[in-house]
Design a protein around this motif. Sequence first.
Motif, PDB file in Angstrom:
ATOM      1  N   ARG A 171       0.838  -1.209   0.000  1.00  0.00           N
ATOM      2  CA  ARG A 171       0.000   0.000   0.000  1.00  0.00           C
ATOM      3  C   ARG A 171       0.872   1.258   0.000  1.00  0.00           C
ATOM      4  NH1 ARG A 171      -5.412  -0.857   1.213  1.00  0.00           N
ATOM      5  NH2 ARG A 171      -5.928  -3.000   1.789  1.00  0.00           N
ATOM      6  N   PHE A 172       1.935   1.211   0.775  1.00  0.00           N
ATOM      7  CA  PHE A 172       2.883   2.322   0.787  1.00  0.00           C
ATOM      8  C   PHE A 172       3.448   2.553  -0.612  1.00  0.00           C
ATOM      9  CE2 PHE A 172       7.507   2.967   0.732  1.00  0.00           C
ATOM     10  CZ  PHE A 172       7.614   4.237   1.271  1.00  0.00           C
ATOM     11  N   TRP A 173       3.847   1.471  -1.286  1.00  0.00           N
ATOM     12  CA  TRP A 173       4.471   1.585  -2.598  1.00  0.00           C
ATOM     13  C   TRP A 173       3.499   2.130  -3.638  1.00  0.00           C
ATOM     14  CZ3 TRP A 173       9.124   2.046  -4.246  1.00  0.00           C
ATOM     15  CH2 TRP A 173       9.437   1.841  -5.594  1.00  0.00           C
ATOM     16  N   SER A 174       2.224   1.747  -3.540  1.00  0.00           N
ATOM     17  CA  SER A 174       1.237   2.240  -4.498  1.00  0.00           C
ATOM     18  C   SER A 174       1.044   3.748  -4.387  1.00  0.00           C
ATOM     19  CB  SER A 174      -0.105   1.527  -4.280  1.00  0.00           C
ATOM     20  OG  SER A 174      -0.651   1.848  -3.009  1.00  0.00           O
TER      21      SER A 174
ATOM     22  N   TYR B  27       7.522   8.847  -7.349  1.00  0.00           N
ATOM     23  CA  TYR B  27       7.828  10.169  -6.785  1.00  0.00           C
ATOM     24  C   TYR B  27       9.335  10.327  -6.707  1.00  0.00           C
ATOM     25  CZ  TYR B  27       7.325  14.387  -4.006  1.00  0.00           C
ATOM     26  OH  TYR B  27       7.366  15.698  -3.574  1.00  0.00           O
ATOM     27  N   LYS B  28       9.897  11.169  -7.544  1.00  0.00           N
ATOM     28  CA  LYS B  28      11.346  11.347  -7.651  1.00  0.00           C
ATOM     29  C   LYS B  28      11.750  12.701  -7.077  1.00  0.00           C
ATOM     30  CE  LYS B  28      11.673   7.443  -9.790  1.00  0.00           C
ATOM     31  NZ  LYS B  28      12.228   6.264  -9.079  1.00  0.00           N
ATOM     32  N   GLY B  29      11.586  12.843  -5.783  1.00  0.00           N
ATOM     33  CA  GLY B  29      11.950  14.091  -5.127  1.00  0.00           C
ATOM     34  C   GLY B  29      12.181  13.866  -3.650  1.00  0.00           C
TER      35      GLY B  29
ATOM     36  N   PHE C 227      11.841   7.171  -4.157  1.00  0.00           N
ATOM     37  CA  PHE C 227      11.740   5.799  -3.689  1.00  0.00           C
ATOM     38  C   PHE C 227      11.997   4.833  -4.841  1.00  0.00           C
ATOM     39  CE2 PHE C 227       9.120   8.418  -0.933  1.00  0.00           C
ATOM     40  CZ  PHE C 227       9.530   8.003   0.324  1.00  0.00           C
ATOM     41  N   GLU C 228      12.800   3.800  -4.559  1.00  0.00           N
ATOM     42  CA  GLU C 228      13.123   2.783  -5.547  1.00  0.00           C
ATOM     43  C   GLU C 228      12.984   1.406  -4.911  1.00  0.00           C
ATOM     44  OE1 GLU C 228      16.802   3.342  -7.656  1.00  0.00           O
ATOM     45  OE2 GLU C 228      16.827   5.484  -7.163  1.00  0.00           O
ATOM     46  N   ASN C 229      12.489   0.455  -5.687  1.00  0.00           N
ATOM     47  CA  ASN C 229      12.385  -0.928  -5.226  1.00  0.00           C
ATOM     48  C   ASN C 229      13.676  -1.648  -5.586  1.00  0.00           C
ATOM     49  OD1 ASN C 229      11.594  -3.477  -4.410  1.00  0.00           O
ATOM     50  ND2 ASN C 229      10.322  -3.850  -6.207  1.00  0.00           N
TER      51      ASN C 229
ATOM     52  N   ILE D  21      21.917   5.184   2.687  1.00  0.00           N
ATOM     53  CA  ILE D  21      20.891   6.143   3.087  1.00  0.00           C
ATOM     54  C   ILE D  21      19.546   5.468   3.284  1.00  0.00           C
ATOM     55  CG2 ILE D  21      19.686   8.263   2.424  1.00  0.00           C
ATOM     56  CD1 ILE D  21      22.627   8.693   3.021  1.00  0.00           C
ATOM     57  N   MET D  22      19.148   4.663   2.305  1.00  0.00           N
ATOM     58  CA  MET D  22      17.782   4.144   2.294  1.00  0.00           C
ATOM     59  C   MET D  22      17.727   2.782   1.628  1.00  0.00           C
ATOM     60  SD  MET D  22      14.478   6.176   0.825  1.00  0.00           S
ATOM     61  CE  MET D  22      12.826   5.528   0.951  1.00  0.00           C
ATOM     62  N   TYR D  23      16.790   1.955   2.087  1.00  0.00           N
ATOM     63  CA  TYR D  23      16.586   0.619   1.535  1.00  0.00           C
ATOM     64  C   TYR D  23      15.087   0.379   1.442  1.00  0.00           C
ATOM     65  CZ  TYR D  23      16.480  -4.565   1.552  1.00  0.00           C
ATOM     66  OH  TYR D  23      16.241  -5.892   1.270  1.00  0.00           O
ATOM     67  N   CYS D  24      14.604   0.021   0.259  1.00  0.00           N
ATOM     68  CA  CYS D  24      13.177  -0.246   0.051  1.00  0.00           C
ATOM     69  C   CYS D  24      13.067  -1.453  -0.862  1.00  0.00           C
ATOM     70  CB  CYS D  24      12.488   0.973  -0.564  1.00  0.00           C
ATOM     71  SG  CYS D  24      10.728   0.709  -0.916  1.00  0.00           S
ATOM     72  N   HIS D  25      12.600  -2.568  -0.314  1.00  0.00           N
ATOM     73  CA  HIS D  25      12.556  -3.808  -1.089  1.00  0.00           C
ATOM     74  C   HIS D  25      11.220  -4.508  -0.866  1.00  0.00           C
ATOM     75  CE1 HIS D  25      13.789  -7.277  -3.267  1.00  0.00           C
ATOM     76  NE2 HIS D  25      13.953  -8.055  -2.215  1.00  0.00           N
TER      77      HIS D  25
END
Length: 294
Positions: free
Chosen positions: A84-87, A92-94, A127-129, A159-163
């Motif tokens: 749901r977060f990813w949807s 969004y590239k900012g 955000f990137e998967n 910095i960040m991890y989103c998988h």
Amino acid sequence: MKLKLGIIFLLTRVVSYKQESSVSTGNTTFDTSDAYLLTRGRAWSISLSVRNTLSEKFLSASVIGMDTEDLLYRSSLHGKGLSRFWSCVEGYKGPALILISAFSKAGSDNVDAGRKWGLGVLTEDGFENKDTFYGSSGFLCATYPIFRMLLPSGKEKNIMYCHLHTQLKTYEATPKPLGLAFGGSIGNERIFIDEDFSKVTIRHHAVDKTYQHGSLIPNQGYLPVEASVLDFEVWGLGGQTTKRQQDIFKKREDIFSGQRRKIDLAAFGNWEDSPEKMMMDMVSDPNKARREER
């Protein structure tokens, strides 16, 4: 003298806006400016801590509040979970501000049990998967009960991890964890939010070389601390142009998804003439004589 007058003017504006944003119901008054995790007070604190173009954005928000159109995701509104977060944030590239409100579980010896606290992450990347850390710059901050900003150390850039799982699943000998993370390394993240957005794990700064040292929660010790996520917000800070580009991206993805769901039945041909039916007939009766048509 001018600086003092400017501060007095800003404080006066804040008080007046807080009065205007209050809604009276009988003998009870609710402050609508605190309806979100990003309150005006927290926006003011962040504006004093960062030294980039986002400082003006937060300074404005501390006076007039954030525009609700900048709210990309809120768990109480859009539902909990990484999908749901990813949807809501995909495309969004900012820069974005992530705020988390959590509640320490009872029985923990490493932190005050039964206590509510908050933390945040300010990232300048979209955000990137991915199954690895990424990002160019970011900040960690404790937002409640005290405010503390932790700047990047410059030693590492985890910095960040989103998988999250994708539609195309492949075999992995050592599957990467599903969730969101900030700082540290895979398996030893400074902050890790699980796939269901129900639990957040905070580790000591000794495991992290990306952000500066310092505790993120009250009485934090060396052991990992697990807490239940109460609320989760993501605010987009890229302005209308970045939001418009995300809307275009989402519309394009919706069109592609619709096209992929369409099935051209004519492309399958006739079942009676298909090789699959011939193989099925041969399996059912292998001794049946067949004559090749010429």
